[in-house]
Each structure stands twice: as structure tokens, then as C-alpha cells.
Design a protein around this motif. Structure first.
Motif, PDB file in Angstrom:
ATOM      1  N   LYS A  38       0.814  -1.215   0.000  1.00 52.08           N
ATOM      2  CA  LYS A  38       0.000   0.000   0.000  1.00 52.08           C
ATOM      3  C   LYS A  38       0.842   1.258   0.000  1.00 52.08           C
ATOM      4  N   VAL A  98      -5.809  10.734  -5.973  1.00 52.39           N
ATOM      5  CA  VAL A  98      -5.860   9.276  -5.808  1.00 52.39           C
ATOM      6  C   VAL A  98      -4.789   8.676  -6.715  1.00 52.39           C
ATOM      7  N   SER A 100      -2.849   5.179  -7.840  1.00 52.92           N
ATOM      8  CA  SER A 100      -2.980   3.726  -7.793  1.00 52.92           C
ATOM      9  C   SER A 100      -2.078   3.095  -8.842  1.00 52.92           C
ATOM     10  N   HIS A 101      -1.871   1.803  -8.698  1.00 51.64           N
ATOM     11  CA  HIS A 101      -1.041   1.062  -9.641  1.00 51.64           C
ATOM     12  C   HIS A 101      -1.915   0.080 -10.399  1.00 51.64           C
ATOM     13  N   ASP A 102      -1.832   0.141 -11.714  1.00 51.97           N
ATOM     14  CA  ASP A 102      -2.550  -0.801 -12.573  1.00 51.97           C
ATOM     15  C   ASP A 102      -1.605  -1.974 -12.818  1.00 51.97           C
ATOM     16  N   ASP A 103      -1.856  -3.074 -12.139  1.00 51.71           N
ATOM     17  CA  ASP A 103      -0.954  -4.229 -12.234  1.00 51.71           C
ATOM     18  C   ASP A 103      -0.924  -4.815 -13.645  1.00 51.71           C
ATOM     19  N   TRP A 108       1.611   3.441 -12.970  1.00 58.85           N
ATOM     20  CA  TRP A 108       0.959   4.224 -11.945  1.00 58.85           C
ATOM     21  C   TRP A 108      -0.012   5.198 -12.596  1.00 58.85           C
ATOM     22  N   THR A 109      -1.127   5.487 -11.921  1.00 60.82           N
ATOM     23  CA  THR A 109      -2.086   6.463 -12.400  1.00 60.82           C
ATOM     24  C   THR A 109      -2.428   7.416 -11.253  1.00 60.82           C
TER      25      THR A 109
END
Length: 133
Positions: A38, A98, A100-103, A108-109
Motif C-alpha cells: 500500500k 488518488v 494507484s497502480h494498474d498491475d 501508476w495512475t
């Protein structure tokens, strides 16, 4: 002889500076932490394009601001302008972005609930004084 004396004076001055820094470092207890899923590194954020809820590119994260407690207190964003010309820096509250990581895409976004106009209307931050590189 003058070289030896100058060298001794320089060495004494440097050692007293190092000692003063060493004393300050000992005033804080050492703690080690482990990376969790996280967390993100500042290097993952700097240079990241920020999109709004309409999926418009509204800026780019340029820097991370930390308080005296070393907690993130702001994100410096470059907003406005065209192709980097006429852009200005603003500092936004990190809780309003916000990240987040798009796996699947391995990227990263970043999203913010603000329009280009709202961001460019925010108070401008300038790298001046102690913030100059």
C-alpha cells in the motif's frame, strides 16, 4: 609548512562540523520499516500525469512536499500552459489525489476531482529562496 598548517586547520574545521551533525543524528532513535503493497515511492509519483474525472490530463506531479515530521503534506503540480509553456506550479493536498497502480498495465495512475480551471486558479508556488535547486 603553511600547507601543513592550513591542512590541519581545515581538518579541524571539518571534523567539528561532522561532530555537530553526528550529535544531531544521535538525538533521533533509529527505526527500520518494511515496504508494504500500500506504499509508493516519491520516484513513482514525480513525472506522473494527473487526470480528472472526465479523463482529461490536468497536470503533472513535479515534486513531493514533506513536513517537519517527514509526512507528505502536498504534491507540487505543473498546471495550465501548452506543451510546458505558460504552466505554473501549485501545491495540492495529497488527500485530493488518488494514486494507484494498474498491475495489468504495470503503470501508476493519478486522478484528481478538479477541472483545469480550478487547478490553474489555485495559488501559485514558485521555487524561490531555500527551494531553489
Amino acid at each position: 609548512m603553511k600547507t601543513i598548517i592550513a591542512g590541519a586547520v581545515l581538518a579541524a574545521a571539518l571534523s567539528s562540523t561532522a561532530y555537530a551533525q553526528d550529535v544531531a543524528m544521535k538525538a533521533v532513535a533509529f527505526k527500520s520499516v518494511e515496504k508494504t503493497d500500500k506504499q509508493a515511492f516519491a520516484s513513482n509519483l514525480v513525472g506522473l500525469d494527473v487526470y480528472n474525472n472526465a479523463n482529461e490530463d490536468v497536470g503533472e506531479i513535479k515534486d513531493v512536499v514533506m513536513g517537519a515530521d517527514m509526512k507528505v503534506t502536498g504534491l507540487v503540480m505543473s498546471v495550465g500552459g501548452f506543451l510546458g509553456l505558460g504552466a505554473k506550479y501549485v501545491i495540492v493536498d495529497p488527500s485530493s489525489v488518488v494514486v494507484s497502480h494498474d498491475d495489468a498495465k504495470k503503470e501508476w495512475t493519478a486522478k484528481v476531482d478538479a477541472t483545469k480551471e480550478q487547478l490553474t486558479a489555485a495559488p501559485e508556488f514558485k521555487y524561490e529562496g531555500k527551494f531553489d535547486d
